[in-house]
Enzyme design. Structure first.
Site, PDB file in Angstrom:
ATOM      1  N   HIS A  74      -3.990  46.597  57.503  1.00 45.97           N
ATOM      2  CA  HIS A  74      -4.960  45.491  57.574  1.00 45.97           C
ATOM      3  C   HIS A  74      -5.797  45.528  58.835  1.00 45.97           C
ATOM      4  CE1 HIS A  74      -1.200  44.079  55.543  1.00 45.97           C
ATOM      5  NE2 HIS A  74      -2.068  43.849  54.579  1.00 45.97           N
ATOM      6  N   GLU A 126      -6.311  40.664  57.999  1.00 42.83           N
ATOM      7  CA  GLU A 126      -7.522  41.513  58.015  1.00 42.83           C
ATOM      8  C   GLU A 126      -8.728  40.696  58.500  1.00 42.83           C
ATOM      9  OE1 GLU A 126      -8.647  43.539  54.328  1.00 42.83           O
ATOM     10  OE2 GLU A 126     -10.732  43.416  54.972  1.00 42.83           O
ATOM     11  N   ASN A 220      -4.429  40.518  47.262  1.00 42.53           N
ATOM     12  CA  ASN A 220      -5.060  41.167  46.105  1.00 42.53           C
ATOM     13  C   ASN A 220      -4.242  40.966  44.832  1.00 42.53           C
ATOM     14  OD1 ASN A 220      -3.726  43.969  45.355  1.00 42.53           O
ATOM     15  ND2 ASN A 220      -3.537  43.714  47.561  1.00 42.53           N
TER      16      ASN A 220
END
Ligand code: SF4
Length: 278
Positions: A74, A126, A220
């Site tokens: 990340h 991130e 995700n």
């Protein structure tokens, strides 16, 4: 029950490379993973049992106890990198090149004198890394958070795992709310994320329900589940085969299977086998 597998699912190259770097580490006991190498509890547990120390994401402000520090896929900000190096730590950097690309794009927009809008989840590691290096920027997670900005020059990037439909909706909303602004959008969604999302859209019309495998804290993976819901397909997010409940599939003839980018192949296989046995 028939099980159809999404054309693209599971590990991306960024996660695979990070795990291979961990495998190659000769002395895990001297290494602290700065956060979670991947958002997957099975992998996290495995790394801990090899001897790696772990600095939980919420406690990354504390300096790691070991001389070596592994930066996760990340990524981190340059500010954080300097802080760790100044404290004498040697870094093993597994930042995904596609995350580095987001950092570069955001920096370039800032260098052009633009106010940077980062489409992403506030608090995600991130996004924190990208945001920390920018003097003038903000994070926008949804259309509802879009506003008219005082600055006339705007730059937009996205967290690498942003669903394309979400990014498109937010960029459109920013343009509508700032009709006089000079806006430059750099699409920084990574290809593996795009592939997994497109595969779900393709599979959804063929199934009665979808099983999405991955960590509950994997952005995700959660986005894949919400994409199924948006396609009007019931989605069941599980971390492993043990989470499956036969009741969910009563009346289902065909079920789809997908997985986030941090999900081990063996976990996907176990889930597939158990679904086929139902
Ligand atoms: S999801 Fe995309 S950006 Fe993140 S590690 Fe995988 S390839 Fe890299």
């Amino acid at each position: 029950m028939q099980v159809l597998i999404a054309e693209a699912l599971g590990f991306c190259f960024g996660v695979r490379d990070a795990l291979e770097a961990a495998e190659r580490t000769p002395d895990p006991g001297r290494v602290t993973i700065h956060g979670e190498l991947v958002h997957n509890p099975v992998v996290t547990h495995r790394l801990q049992s090899k001897g790696f120390q772990q600095n939980p994401e919420a406690k990354r402000d504390e300096l790691p106890p070991t001389p070596l520090v592994m930066i996760t896929a990340h990524g981190i900000s340059d500010r954080e990198r300097h802080r760790l190096e100044k404290a004498g730590h040697q870094l093993i950097d597994t930042t995904c090149p596609l995350v580095q690309r987001v950092h570069r794009a955001a920096q370039q927009l800032a260098d052009e004198g633009r106010y940077v809008v980062i489409i992403g989840r506030p608090g995600h590691v991130e996004v924190r890394g990208i945001h920390e290096d920018l003097a003038d920027a903000e994070i926008v997670e949804s259309v509802a958070a879009v506003r008219n900005y005082a600055q006339r020059r705007l730059g937009i990037v996205c967290q690498s795992t942003t669903p394309p439909r979400v990014a498109e909706a937010i960029v459109t909303a920013i343009r509508e709310a700032n009709p006089d602004a000079d806006i430059r959008f750099v699409d920084t969604i990574c290809q593996p994320t795009r592939d997994r999302q497109e595969a779900v859209v393709k599979l959804a019309p063929q199934v009665d329900a979808m099983v999405v495998v991955g960590g509950k804290n994997s952005n995700n993976t959660r986005e894949l589940a919400s994409l199924c819901q948006a396609q009007h397909v019931p989605a069941f997010h599980v971390e492993s085969a043990a989470d499956l409940n036969a009741e969910w599939f009563r009346g289902c003839r065909v079920v789809g299977l997908t997985a986030g980018t941090s999900t081990l192949d063996e976990t996907i296989d176990e889930v597939r086998r158990q679904l086929e046995a139902l």
